[in-house]
Design an enzyme around this catalytic site. Sequence first.
Site, PDB file in Angstrom:
ATOM      1  N   ILE A 292      48.436  39.550  44.315  1.00  0.00           N
ATOM      2  CA  ILE A 292      48.039  40.447  43.267  1.00  0.00           C
ATOM      3  C   ILE A 292      47.949  42.026  43.979  1.00  0.00           C
ATOM      4  CG2 ILE A 292      45.479  40.053  43.923  1.00  0.00           C
ATOM      5  CD1 ILE A 292      45.289  39.744  40.849  1.00  0.00           C
ATOM      6  N   LYS A 328      44.779  44.918  39.896  1.00  0.00           N
ATOM      7  CA  LYS A 328      44.592  45.757  41.050  1.00  0.00           C
ATOM      8  C   LYS A 328      45.841  47.074  40.689  1.00  0.00           C
ATOM      9  CE  LYS A 328      41.655  42.799  42.498  1.00  0.00           C
ATOM     10  NZ  LYS A 328      40.384  43.245  42.412  1.00  0.00           N
TER      11      LYS A 328
END
Lengths: 489, 489
Positions: A292, A328
């Site tokens: 991520i 993110k």
Amino acid sequence: MRLIVPLRGVIQGRGGLLVGSLIPCCLFYFLQLYLKRRRSPPDPPPRTNLFSRGNSIGRVRVSSRAVDVAKPTDSPYYIGLERVKADPYDRMSNRDGIIQLGLAESSLCFDLLQSWMSENLMESMMMQSDEGGFDISSIAMYKPFEGLLELRVAFADFMSRIMGGNVSFDPSNMVITAGGTPAIEVLAFCLADHGNAFLIPSPYYPGFDRDIKFRTGVELIPVHCRSSDNFTVTVSALEQALNQARKRGSRVSGILFSNPSNPVGNILSRETLHDILRFAQEKNIHVISDEIFAGSVYGDKEFVSMAEIAGSGEFDKSRVHIIYGLSKDLSIPGFRAGVIYSFHEDVVSAAKKLMRFSSVPVPVQRILISLLSDTRFIEEYMAAHRQRIREKHIRFVEGLKQLGIPCAESDGGLYCWVDMRSLLTSYSEKGELELFEKLLSVAKINATPGTACYCIEPGWFRCCFTALADEDIPVIMERIRQLAESSRS
Amino acid sequence: MRLIVPLRGVIQGRGGLLVGSLIPCCLFYFLQLYLKRRRSPPDPPPRTNLFSRGNSIGRVRVSSRAVDVAKPTDSPYYIGLERVKADPYDRMSNRDGIIQLGLAESSLCFDLLQSWMSENLMESMMMQSDEGGFDISSIAMYKPFEGLLELRVAFADFMSRIMGGNVSFDPSNMVITAGGTPAIEVLAFCLADHGNAFLIPSPYYPGFDRDIKFRTGVELIPVHCRSSDNFTVTVSALEQALNQARKRGSRVSGILFSNPSNPVGNILSRETLHDILRFAQEKNIHVISDEIFAGSVYGDKEFVSMAEIAGSGEFDKSRVHIIYGLSKDLSIPGFRAGVIYSFHEDVVSAAKKLMRFSSVPVPVQRILISLLSDTRFIEEYMAAHRQRIREKHIRFVEGLKQLGIPCAESDGGLYCWVDMRSLLTSYSEKGELELFEKLLSVAKINATPGTACYCIEPGWFRCCFTALADEDIPVIMERIRQLAESSRS
């Protein structure tokens, strides 16, 4: 000679041995059955505060698993987040509040996002109808829970792009999820049965505990990494953890890890990824790579996706599963957009069906299709995102360095892994938690202590720096300086 | 006298009876233990298509629960939906396609929704910053997973409004979910442990099976209702089902039902609701009332929420839990907006934490806050929604009546419950499934057969009519007429 057996008169002749053994066995078996029925199903743990009202026979019970979930947490990670919520620092209105270094989110490129949204939001959400007007049915009606094909195509292209173009993703192996969190839960559900376990190099992201343990019943077995290796996992540590787990009777179904790692921020080398996958293949277990932060790499090292290693032809890739999301790298956690990418057709097919519980609303899917397909914007955004993390990282780490506080080497993530051992009053978990509490209540800083991440070496803290303004950094450093001084005096 | 017992030489004297029984028991116990260890943990079901590659010791296994979820369905409800997806009717481009009567969605008020969205979408999503520009942080960043307080306040007001203003909802008892589906799953998880059961009056909405059985391990026990009662549940039927379940060793944790009922469309009277809650209190079990069609009432009967009965002061209301959402009453299933409303603080608190897996993205929350707070629009919309369902219902039911096909009495929902017994070639489940198949492949109509809803009387079908244009209705009637003729000839 006096021989006494049950049912004395019956047991005679040549069948005596058999019958004399069988009868007690049968009686014993039925006794077991009777006892089992009496105590099944198991009683939930006793509840306090029982009361009755009306003609009720007592307060109604909720499930024991709900009681577990509802319990107040003892993880410093969540405790810190709660404390910030009660008294958040604000440069203008609450200068004495707690500064948040506990949450990995970024506002570094909000200017770019904001101008894109202002221009494109409306248009992206409402497709034109044949008559030229907006077509509400394109966002209001039921759509496939696993995500629109256009979105999966756009996601595949975006992921390939941020991973340097060395790997391509097939949209048919992809399931869109409402954030990375349900992606992890659904993978755990699909790869391991209740009571089975994943190996997980520690220190690890503290949210995995809730993601996986709340509902799937899968155990996490930390594989402890050390500062001497810059907290990088080795195959021998995995091997040892697996053997110990098997000795204890655990069935290990896979290895779960974050790359770039969270909380340390280091990147696994191509060789390490090879080693891990070879190990998983030898042991016939799964590999779950949480990537991520793949687009939040700011160092010089190259990021390599496990999908690339899996696609090398050397391995049975059906054991490889990737987690990704936009919280993110695109800084939009509020949009709840995640991905399961799996090479195993049963996992893809089960995950698609389970998305009835965690699908992304169609209006958001439409925005994301436009956003991810706008390659000019994406290129500009990603370059700025990396550059600005790099700058903020330098500024933050430099500030700590001037206080004599070093950080682990890192190349990615929205945080750094800070070595506060010099501030500990005792080199122990207790000492670390005391420092955590002093940081919170005296210095008014929420940083996540290593113990929340199952780090076995005390004194390390994860500090997220990408939601900070430049002018906040000196405030933080001054607060830490004062704390250090007072604890040394 | 010749007595033969095991270990002949040992068993002598006064202890002979005891020892002569104990030794076989012990041997038998250890044999059981040995066998249990050998087969534990249970092997997942054998997989076909095993292969190995590289130095793998065989293809990696997914969890047995994932295998179950991934399996192709045998429910006619899902089979019908899949068949439509492959060949959907379109007035312009595919006049021979299958007409969808299987999905409860409505496009009756898309004109109103569309004009509201065109005017308000952009403004509602991006709050103004202090400088007057858009503020991206109001939609991009992490927000509480259980829903923004403003949204819960707006939802509470909206629910009270559509339920006639007789009941008010406290936003602090409310958790916002990504659609009604996760609301049901999370409630099942919180109210019943794995292996426990809910009673559920049948015929019931076929989606409950996936909602509840996929992951929570909670069983559904149908309480069969009959056409002679217009498929309304009675307390004596509940009592009987509960007793039978307990005799079989099931632990029943609650009663789950839809009001207005799905698939029948009838509304539970105030008296019936009282009776159900009194019964639940006597038996000390939960009540889950799925009220997702509460605003889609078009008949003359008054809708009463179980929340109103719970608030009457007569009962311990902590056992009452309401499911709601906007997919039906506001016709926006694509927005994935649902609600858990519970009077039990542990359920609210556990559900809030579990919303990490099923939260509504912040941009969608912002739209919904504006939409639900626009009371002038809501009043106008709800009046039109009811009026247009009523009209479409009359038109659809009238068409069937002219073919000699009656419907059950109904007052709410986006469907009617059609009595096609006259079209059955045999009065049995088999006959019903044959008719289902003929409707699909000959008449090209997807209607959900009663067997998918656990109806014990064959020949009933749920037909959703609110996504139909007026000009589609004669097409449907003509197709059914031809089918009826050919099956009579």
